[in-house]
Design an enzyme around this catalytic site. Sequence first.
Site, short mmCIF file in Angstrom:
data_model
loop_
_atom_site.label_atom_id
_atom_site.label_comp_id
_atom_site.label_asym_id
_atom_site.label_seq_id
_atom_site.Cartn_x
_atom_site.Cartn_y
_atom_site.Cartn_z
N GLY A 50 -31.19 23.24 -16.01
CA GLY A 50 -31.55 22.42 -14.87
C GLY A 50 -32.99 22.68 -14.51
N GLN A 55 -39.94 23.34 -8.75
CA GLN A 55 -40.31 24.24 -9.85
C GLN A 55 -41.47 23.68 -10.66
OE1 GLN A 55 -36.03 24.79 -11.41
NE2 GLN A 55 -37.05 26.68 -12.00
N CYS A 103 -33.32 31.80 -15.06
CA CYS A 103 -34.08 30.74 -14.40
C CYS A 103 -35.42 30.58 -15.09
CB CYS A 103 -34.28 31.11 -12.93
SG CYS A 103 -35.20 29.87 -12.01
N LEU A 104 -35.85 29.33 -15.26
CA LEU A 104 -37.14 29.09 -15.90
C LEU A 104 -38.31 29.60 -15.06
CD1 LEU A 104 -36.52 25.47 -17.26
CD2 LEU A 104 -36.48 27.62 -18.55
N HIS A 145 -27.17 26.56 -8.20
CA HIS A 145 -28.45 27.16 -8.58
C HIS A 145 -29.61 26.19 -8.30
CE1 HIS A 145 -31.00 29.73 -11.40
NE2 HIS A 145 -31.73 28.62 -11.29
N GLU A 146 -29.42 24.93 -8.67
CA GLU A 146 -30.51 23.95 -8.51
C GLU A 146 -30.73 23.59 -7.04
OE1 GLU A 146 -32.52 23.51 -10.89
OE2 GLU A 146 -31.19 24.57 -12.25
N HIS A 149 -32.76 26.13 -5.33
CA HIS A 149 -34.20 25.93 -5.53
C HIS A 149 -34.77 25.00 -4.46
CE1 HIS A 149 -35.32 28.04 -9.15
NE2 HIS A 149 -34.35 27.50 -9.86
NI NI Z 1 -33.71 28.13 -11.76
#
Ligand code: NI
Length: 192
Positions: A50, A55, A103-104, A145-146, A149
Amino acid sequence: MNRLLNIAQIGDPVLREPTTELTPDLLAQAEMQQFIDDLIETMRAAKGAGLAANQVHQSLRICAIEVRDNPRYPYRPNIPLTILVNPVLTPVGEDMFENYEGCLSVPNLRGIVHRHSVVDVSAMDRNGAPIQTRVKGMIAATYQHEVDHLNGLLFLDRVGDSRSLVTWENFERYHLQQVAENVGKVVAQYGS
Ligand code: NI
């Protein structure tokens, strides 16, 4: 032409700032639709499950989710490409499960987070059409999770036991097998 966007890394204030809701008019603009295409392209290129708009330095309440035979998460069930605009999640019941997340925006670190097993989702899709659905198991964890963010939270904020933190290399060496078994149980119970 789609372009790859730069992914903000932990410590970048944009990850902690509040994100702005979109109106249907703003969502319909060509620039916004192009941004969504770029968000998807960037998520796929980075092999994320995701990616949230903030981000990639856009403080907007949009996120993309997709799992398609992801080599970063070989044990995970697939999730079809989903765009959530202005998502609101409501937990259903008390059930929670442990999910090993990465996570990215958090390089080379994974840790255990407790997620609600079932959540109701209220959002718009990229065309402004309403989404009202219930998601479960690994899909529910990814949605949480998204949306975290979009609320300025990282999974690290929710890691209850910092001893669960591992590098990706050590995750694969020491934890992958057990996690794959645990995910299998979640999928068996919740269907995803
Ligand atoms: Ni993430």
